[in-house]
Design a protein around this motif. Structure first.
Motif, short mmCIF file in Angstrom:
data_model
loop_
_atom_site.label_atom_id
_atom_site.label_comp_id
_atom_site.label_asym_id
_atom_site.label_seq_id
_atom_site.Cartn_x
_atom_site.Cartn_y
_atom_site.Cartn_z
N GLU A 95 0.55 -1.19 -0.13
CA GLU A 95 -0.14 -0.06 -0.20
C GLU A 95 0.99 1.23 0.07
O GLU A 95 0.59 2.32 -0.82
CB GLU A 95 -0.85 -0.15 1.18
CG GLU A 95 -2.01 1.13 1.09
CD GLU A 95 -3.04 0.77 2.08
OE1 GLU A 95 -4.17 1.38 1.82
OE2 GLU A 95 -3.02 -0.06 2.81
N ILE A 96 1.99 1.22 0.70
CA ILE A 96 2.93 2.40 0.81
C ILE A 96 3.74 2.58 -0.63
O ILE A 96 3.59 3.72 -1.25
CB ILE A 96 4.01 2.18 1.86
CG1 ILE A 96 3.28 2.42 3.24
CG2 ILE A 96 5.08 3.30 1.77
CD1 ILE A 96 4.07 1.88 4.60
N VAL A 97 3.84 1.40 -1.24
CA VAL A 97 4.62 1.39 -2.47
C VAL A 97 3.67 2.02 -3.40
O VAL A 97 3.95 2.60 -4.26
CB VAL A 97 5.21 -0.03 -2.89
CG1 VAL A 97 5.44 -0.17 -4.42
CG2 VAL A 97 6.16 -0.53 -1.78
N THR A 98 2.46 1.54 -3.47
CA THR A 98 1.20 1.74 -4.39
C THR A 98 1.10 3.53 -4.45
O THR A 98 1.07 4.29 -5.27
CB THR A 98 -0.12 1.29 -4.14
OG1 THR A 98 0.05 -0.23 -4.23
CG2 THR A 98 -0.95 1.76 -4.84
N GLY A 99 1.09 4.07 -3.21
CA GLY A 99 0.96 5.53 -2.97
C GLY A 99 2.23 6.14 -3.38
O GLY A 99 2.22 7.20 -4.25
N GLU A 100 3.55 5.63 -3.11
CA GLU A 100 4.72 6.13 -3.94
C GLU A 100 4.69 6.22 -5.38
O GLU A 100 5.02 7.52 -6.16
CB GLU A 100 5.86 5.50 -3.25
CG GLU A 100 6.01 5.49 -1.82
CD GLU A 100 7.42 4.81 -1.38
OE1 GLU A 100 7.86 5.19 -0.35
OE2 GLU A 100 7.68 3.59 -2.29
N ALA A 101 4.30 5.07 -5.98
CA ALA A 101 4.30 5.00 -7.44
C ALA A 101 3.16 5.85 -7.89
O ALA A 101 3.54 6.49 -8.96
CB ALA A 101 3.81 3.69 -7.77
N LEU A 102 2.23 6.09 -7.43
CA LEU A 102 1.06 7.15 -7.84
C LEU A 102 1.79 8.37 -7.70
O LEU A 102 1.32 9.48 -8.82
CB LEU A 102 -0.18 6.95 -6.98
CG LEU A 102 -1.34 8.02 -7.23
CD1 LEU A 102 -1.76 7.91 -8.70
CD2 LEU A 102 -2.54 7.83 -6.35
N ASP A 103 2.30 8.79 -6.57
CA ASP A 103 2.78 10.22 -6.47
C ASP A 103 3.79 10.54 -7.56
O ASP A 103 3.65 11.60 -8.35
CB ASP A 103 3.58 10.50 -5.15
CG ASP A 103 2.60 10.21 -3.96
OD1 ASP A 103 1.33 10.48 -4.30
OD2 ASP A 103 3.11 10.14 -2.89
N TYR A 104 4.89 9.68 -8.19
CA TYR A 104 5.79 9.69 -9.18
C TYR A 104 4.61 9.88 -10.55
O TYR A 104 5.08 10.76 -11.33
CB TYR A 104 6.28 8.64 -9.21
CG TYR A 104 7.34 8.45 -10.59
CD1 TYR A 104 8.53 9.37 -10.73
CD2 TYR A 104 6.79 7.99 -12.06
CE1 TYR A 104 9.22 9.49 -11.85
CE2 TYR A 104 7.59 8.23 -12.78
CZ TYR A 104 8.80 8.83 -12.87
OH TYR A 104 9.50 9.20 -14.18
N ALA A 105 3.90 8.86 -10.77
CA ALA A 105 3.11 8.93 -12.04
C ALA A 105 2.27 10.41 -12.24
O ALA A 105 2.31 10.84 -13.41
CB ALA A 105 2.15 7.83 -12.03
N ALA A 106 1.75 10.70 -11.14
CA ALA A 106 0.96 12.00 -11.18
C ALA A 106 2.08 13.10 -11.58
O ALA A 106 1.71 14.07 -12.40
CB ALA A 106 0.29 12.28 -9.90
N GLY A 107 3.05 13.25 -10.86
CA GLY A 107 3.96 14.23 -11.11
C GLY A 107 4.50 14.23 -12.33
O GLY A 107 5.02 15.17 -13.04
N ALA A 108 4.93 12.99 -12.97
CA ALA A 108 5.49 12.70 -14.18
C ALA A 108 4.61 13.33 -15.12
O ALA A 108 5.13 13.90 -16.29
CB ALA A 108 5.64 11.33 -14.42
N ARG A 109 3.14 13.60 -14.98
CA ARG A 109 2.40 13.84 -16.04
C ARG A 109 1.79 15.28 -15.50
O ARG A 109 0.69 15.75 -16.24
CB ARG A 109 0.91 12.82 -16.19
CG ARG A 109 1.51 11.53 -16.41
CD ARG A 109 0.44 10.87 -17.13
NE ARG A 109 -0.33 11.39 -18.18
CZ ARG A 109 0.56 11.57 -19.53
NH1 ARG A 109 1.58 10.76 -19.77
NH2 ARG A 109 -0.05 12.09 -20.60
#
Length: 258
Positions: A95-109
């Motif tokens: 769940e923590i990894v999923t949140g970290e990955a979302l933060d990256y993906a949103a920032g990248a876009r």
């Protein structure tokens, strides 16, 4: 239980195999490995039982027009961050990894997500809809005496919420999160949780994989492995990619009893 009997049981539960069925894999179910031990259990990757595209449907409501690209980047980073943390000895639950990955993906876009939207997107992984053939198949296998368990990278709380949300929690003999081993599939330590939880030898447990990479990992571990290629994607170019493949749980059932 024969494949014909399995199909009759599923049809009797509402004809679910015919509803929303993805395009079948071209190769169809393949013969199981010869000399196989008697199968007494099945471990499932969650996405063989739940449609992961539900996350994208939530993302479309949060970021209209951006959902497909956002979720594609998010999913890639989920895998990369999970495996990076496991390899580097810096484990955090999924769940923590999923949140970290979302933060990256949103920032990248260039997307700015509110705290509420971020929680909603992460929570979507625990609110997926079962595939149309899931419940009837699980009920049939339980009547047949097989021991059943998801074996998932999900954190324990994510897994519990998902199964309760779908009303499927009671259909399993164990709920296996790789968090117990503080690692993720395809680590052999993750797959080893299956035999330990079900009290069976690995040769007696079929592993149902949604991803080709997971099928390879499970086969390398020593499970009789079935790649449930629900979305008809290309096979991995790996030396082991499972012992058989098919597109539905009926195909998996044929492999289990072959």
């Amino acid at each position: 239980m024969s494949r014909r009997r399995f199909l009759q049981l599923v049809a009797g539960a509402g004809g679910l195999l015919g509803a929303c069925r993805p395009r079948p894999a071209a190769s169809g179910p393949q013969p199981p490995p010869s000399g196989r031990a008697t199968i007494r259990g099945i471990c499932f990757d969650l996405f063989t039982l739940f449609d992961p595209r539900g996350v994208e449907w939530v993302a479309e409501a949060v970021a209209p027009g951006e959902a497909a690209d956002l979720c594609r980047e998010w999913r890639v980073r989920q895998f990369e961050y999970a495996w990076l943390r496991a390899t580097a000895g810096q484990y955090q639950d999924f769940e923590i990894v999923t949140g970290e990955a979302l933060d990256y993906a949103a920032g990248a876009r260039g997307l700015s997500l509110s705290a509420a939207d971020r929680r909603r997107l992460v929570a979507a992984y625990s609110e997926l809809t079962p595939w149309p053939d899931t419940r009837a198949a699980l009920e049939a296998w339980r009547r047949d005496g097989l021991r059943l368990a998801p074996l998932a990278n999900y954190s324990p709380s994510m897994l519990a919420r998902l199964l309760e949300h779908a009303g499927l929690a009671d259909l399993f003999d164990a709920h296996i999160s790789t968090h117990r081993a503080r690692t993720f599939k395809p680590s052999p330590r993750a797959y080893a949780l299956g035999p330990a939880a079900l009290g069976l030898a690995r040769e007696q447990i079929v592993f149902a994989a949604f991803g080709g990479w997971d099928a390879a990992g499970a086969a390398w571990f020593g499970f009789p492995t079935f790649w449930l290629n629900r979305l008809d994607v290309a096979p991995e170019a790996l030396s082991a990619a499972g012992h058989a493949t098919g597109a539905t749980l009926a195909d998996l059932a044929a492999f289990v009893v072959a």
